[in-house]
Design a protein around this motif. Structure first.
Motif, PDB file in Angstrom:
ATOM      1  N   SER A  14       0.823  -1.204   0.000  1.00 48.41           N
ATOM      2  CA  SER A  14       0.000   0.000   0.000  1.00 48.41           C
ATOM      3  C   SER A  14       0.862   1.261   0.000  1.00 48.41           C
ATOM      4  O   SER A  14       0.586   2.216  -0.743  1.00 48.41           O
ATOM      5  N   LEU A  15       1.900   1.276   0.817  1.00 45.22           N
ATOM      6  CA  LEU A  15       2.773   2.451   0.873  1.00 45.22           C
ATOM      7  C   LEU A  15       3.496   2.661  -0.456  1.00 45.22           C
ATOM      8  O   LEU A  15       3.658   3.801  -0.916  1.00 45.22           O
ATOM      9  N   THR A  16       3.935   1.554  -1.070  1.00 48.70           N
ATOM     10  CA  THR A  16       4.598   1.671  -2.371  1.00 48.70           C
ATOM     11  C   THR A  16       3.662   2.259  -3.409  1.00 48.70           C
ATOM     12  O   THR A  16       4.050   3.140  -4.194  1.00 48.70           O
ATOM     13  N   PHE A  17       2.422   1.795  -3.415  1.00 48.75           N
ATOM     14  CA  PHE A  17       1.445   2.316  -4.366  1.00 48.75           C
ATOM     15  C   PHE A  17       1.176   3.803  -4.121  1.00 48.75           C
ATOM     16  O   PHE A  17       1.128   4.611  -5.060  1.00 48.75           O
ATOM     17  N   MET A  56      19.380  -7.293 -10.403  1.00 44.21           N
ATOM     18  CA  MET A  56      18.184  -6.487 -10.206  1.00 44.21           C
ATOM     19  C   MET A  56      18.516  -5.023  -9.977  1.00 44.21           C
ATOM     20  O   MET A  56      17.677  -4.153 -10.223  1.00 44.21           O
ATOM     21  N   GLY A  57      19.714  -4.725  -9.491  1.00 44.09           N
ATOM     22  CA  GLY A  57      20.099  -3.334  -9.277  1.00 44.09           C
ATOM     23  C   GLY A  57      20.028  -2.522 -10.558  1.00 44.09           C
ATOM     24  O   GLY A  57      19.606  -1.361 -10.557  1.00 44.09           O
ATOM     25  N   LYS A  58      20.436  -3.123 -11.657  1.00 51.82           N
ATOM     26  CA  LYS A  58      20.400  -2.443 -12.957  1.00 51.82           C
ATOM     27  C   LYS A  58      18.977  -2.046 -13.321  1.00 51.82           C
ATOM     28  O   LYS A  58      18.699  -0.888 -13.674  1.00 51.82           O
ATOM     29  N   TYR A  59      18.043  -2.993 -13.213  1.00 54.24           N
ATOM     30  CA  TYR A  59      16.659  -2.717 -13.595  1.00 54.24           C
ATOM     31  C   TYR A  59      15.988  -1.763 -12.609  1.00 54.24           C
ATOM     32  O   TYR A  59      15.186  -0.912 -13.010  1.00 54.24           O
ATOM     33  N   PHE A  60      16.319  -1.903 -11.321  1.00 54.26           N
ATOM     34  CA  PHE A  60      15.672  -1.059 -10.318  1.00 54.26           C
ATOM     35  C   PHE A  60      16.099   0.394 -10.469  1.00 54.26           C
ATOM     36  O   PHE A  60      15.264   1.309 -10.438  1.00 54.26           O
ATOM     37  N   VAL A  61      17.393   0.633 -10.623  1.00 52.39           N
ATOM     38  CA  VAL A  61      17.888   2.007 -10.787  1.00 52.39           C
ATOM     39  C   VAL A  61      17.347   2.612 -12.075  1.00 52.39           C
ATOM     40  O   VAL A  61      16.902   3.771 -12.098  1.00 52.39           O
ATOM     41  N   GLU A  62      17.367   1.842 -13.164  1.00 52.28           N
ATOM     42  CA  GLU A  62      16.841   2.356 -14.424  1.00 52.28           C
ATOM     43  C   GLU A  62      15.344   2.636 -14.336  1.00 52.28           C
ATOM     44  O   GLU A  62      14.851   3.622 -14.904  1.00 52.28           O
ATOM     45  N   SER A  63      14.616   1.788 -13.622  1.00 46.53           N
ATOM     46  CA  SER A  63      13.167   1.994 -13.510  1.00 46.53           C
ATOM     47  C   SER A  63      12.850   3.265 -12.729  1.00 46.53           C
ATOM     48  O   SER A  63      11.860   3.946 -13.024  1.00 46.53           O
ATOM     49  N   ILE A  64      13.670   3.595 -11.733  1.00 48.98           N
ATOM     50  CA  ILE A  64      13.460   4.833 -10.983  1.00 48.98           C
ATOM     51  C   ILE A  64      13.733   6.038 -11.879  1.00 48.98           C
ATOM     52  O   ILE A  64      12.962   7.007 -11.907  1.00 48.98           O
ATOM     53  N   TYR A 108       6.740   2.411 -13.400  1.00 50.27           N
ATOM     54  CA  TYR A 108       5.991   2.043 -12.206  1.00 50.27           C
ATOM     55  C   TYR A 108       5.906   0.538 -11.955  1.00 50.27           C
ATOM     56  O   TYR A 108       6.147   0.086 -10.831  1.00 50.27           O
ATOM     57  N   PRO A 109       5.548  -0.278 -12.950  1.00 55.08           N
ATOM     58  CA  PRO A 109       5.424  -1.720 -12.674  1.00 55.08           C
ATOM     59  C   PRO A 109       6.729  -2.349 -12.184  1.00 55.08           C
ATOM     60  O   PRO A 109       6.713  -3.201 -11.299  1.00 55.08           O
ATOM     61  N   VAL A 110       7.862  -1.922 -12.762  1.00 55.88           N
ATOM     62  CA  VAL A 110       9.144  -2.495 -12.344  1.00 55.88           C
ATOM     63  C   VAL A 110       9.489  -2.043 -10.928  1.00 55.88           C
ATOM     64  O   VAL A 110       9.947  -2.838 -10.096  1.00 55.88           O
ATOM     65  N   ILE A 111       9.272  -0.765 -10.626  1.00 58.46           N
ATOM     66  CA  ILE A 111       9.560  -0.260  -9.284  1.00 58.46           C
ATOM     67  C   ILE A 111       8.736  -1.008  -8.243  1.00 58.46           C
ATOM     68  O   ILE A 111       9.267  -1.513  -7.239  1.00 58.46           O
ATOM     69  N   MET A 112       7.435  -1.076  -8.462  1.00 61.44           N
ATOM     70  CA  MET A 112       6.558  -1.707  -7.478  1.00 61.44           C
ATOM     71  C   MET A 112       6.771  -3.218  -7.413  1.00 61.44           C
ATOM     72  O   MET A 112       6.772  -3.809  -6.339  1.00 61.44           O
ATOM     73  N   GLY A 113       6.963  -3.838  -8.578  1.00 60.94           N
ATOM     74  CA  GLY A 113       7.190  -5.276  -8.584  1.00 60.94           C
ATOM     75  C   GLY A 113       8.469  -5.656  -7.857  1.00 60.94           C
ATOM     76  O   GLY A 113       8.486  -6.604  -7.065  1.00 60.94           O
ATOM     77  N   THR A 114       9.543  -4.905  -8.109  1.00 65.07           N
ATOM     78  CA  THR A 114      10.812  -5.185  -7.446  1.00 65.07           C
ATOM     79  C   THR A 114      10.716  -4.943  -5.948  1.00 65.07           C
ATOM     80  O   THR A 114      11.218  -5.739  -5.141  1.00 65.07           O
TER      81      THR A 114
END
Length: 310
Positions: free
Chosen positions: A21-24, A257-265, A270-276
């Motif tokens: 909920s907080l992430t959303f 996952m660091g690569k995808y998370f930093v790039e998604s930010i 949104y889907p990658v940030i919240m999913g990760t």
């Protein structure tokens, strides 16, 4: 015990729901749209993209769809990489991040316990001073600073180890050292102080009086009880190591996952940030639960009693 496990599982689900909920809420609170850069000159294209990803719906509808996707373990497609789903990115990056994390945890725990034990056995000696001095340095230097120092001296100046990627055991050395040094220092200091306390207990004196070998006393009697504080912080250390891999992976160009998370930010995917975030949160909650179970394995005296001490 069964009641305790069920209670813990319920708490885990509530904790995960709060994180979801907080992430959303944080994601929808960010002004603008992830499509602003591509479609700033065409409002129709932007509206169509937002409709495709359900971003034009009311927040409560988006939230329910988000909960449904998590319940079905389908985090949806990536906005910036539409040919790949978030599940695909997790399946591609998480095994590498997990491998780095597991290697780091093993190195940190084994090295930290070894340093702590030798420091306690040589209390106020040269080994003790050297081990604790190294521990202070390990705690004081952030892992991203240590990573740059390791790259500069071991990879660039001395050319002993490769710098980037994750293609061979030699490539694993520098990122593992950068990540493991801090947790290793914490474990070493905690093991030392705990061992010093345990070695003064009456049952240790009794074991010595019975003529047991020093090695057997240390391993079978002292170390097992001295590890309890280490197990206590192990869940927190696992969390710090696994989340710390994001920065280290970016520095060493590791395709985790660091690569995808930093790039998604940066791209507001949104889907990658919240999913990760949800995936790692669930993983860390499970790890903390396993740490609680490990208490009972290390010390059988720890039981779950009923109310009233029965």
């Amino acid at each position: 015990m069964l009641r305790y496990i069920l209670k813990r599982l319920l708490i885990m689900l509530i904790t995960l729901w709060i994180i979801i909920s907080l992430t959303f809420i944080l994601m929808v609170s960010i002004p603008g749209s992830p499509f602003n850069s591509e479609s700033s000159s065409n409002e129709t294209v932007q509206a169509n993209l937002e409709a495709h990803y359900n971003l034009d719906k009311p927040y409560y509808v988006q939230y329910l769809l988000y909960i449904k996707s998590i319940a079905t373990f389908d985090f949806g497609p990536s906005i910036k990489q539409p040919d790949h789903s978030v599940n695909d990115l997790l399946g591609r990056g998480f095994p590498i991040s997990f491998e780095l994390g597991i290697i780091t945890i093993i190195v940190a725990v084994l090295s930290g316990i070894t340093l702590g034990v030798f420091a306690a056995l040589r209390h106020n000696g040269m080994i003790d001073y050297l081990a604790m001095g190294f521990a202070v340095l390990g705690i004081s230097i952030p892992n991203f600073v240590l990573a740059t120092l390791l790259i500069q001296h071991l990879a660039v100046n001395l050319e002993l180890l490769p710098v980037a990627t994750w293609s061979s055991p030699a490539h694993m050395v520098l990122p593992t050292l950068a990540l493991a040094t801090g947790p290793m220092a914490i474990i070493a200091r905690l093991t030392r102080s705990s061992m010093l306390e345990v070695l003064t207990q009456d049952y240790i004196r009794m074991a010595r009086a019975k003529g047991l070998s020093p090695w057997k006393i240390i391993v079978k009697h002292a170390l097992r009880n001295a590890l309890m504080p280490v197990v206590t912080i192990l869940g927190t250390l696992v969390a710090s190591i696994l989340t710390g891999t994001f920065v280290i992976e970016k520095i060493f160009a590791i395709p985790g996952m660091g690569k995808y998370f930093v790039e998604s930010i940066n791209q507001r995917d949104y889907p990658v940030i919240m999913g990760t975030t949800v995936f790692y949160s669930a993983f860390l909650i499970i790890m903390l639960f396993l740490v609680d179970i490990a208490y009972g394995i290390l010390d059988p005296r720890i039981k779950v009693h009923r109310k009233g001490g029965e």
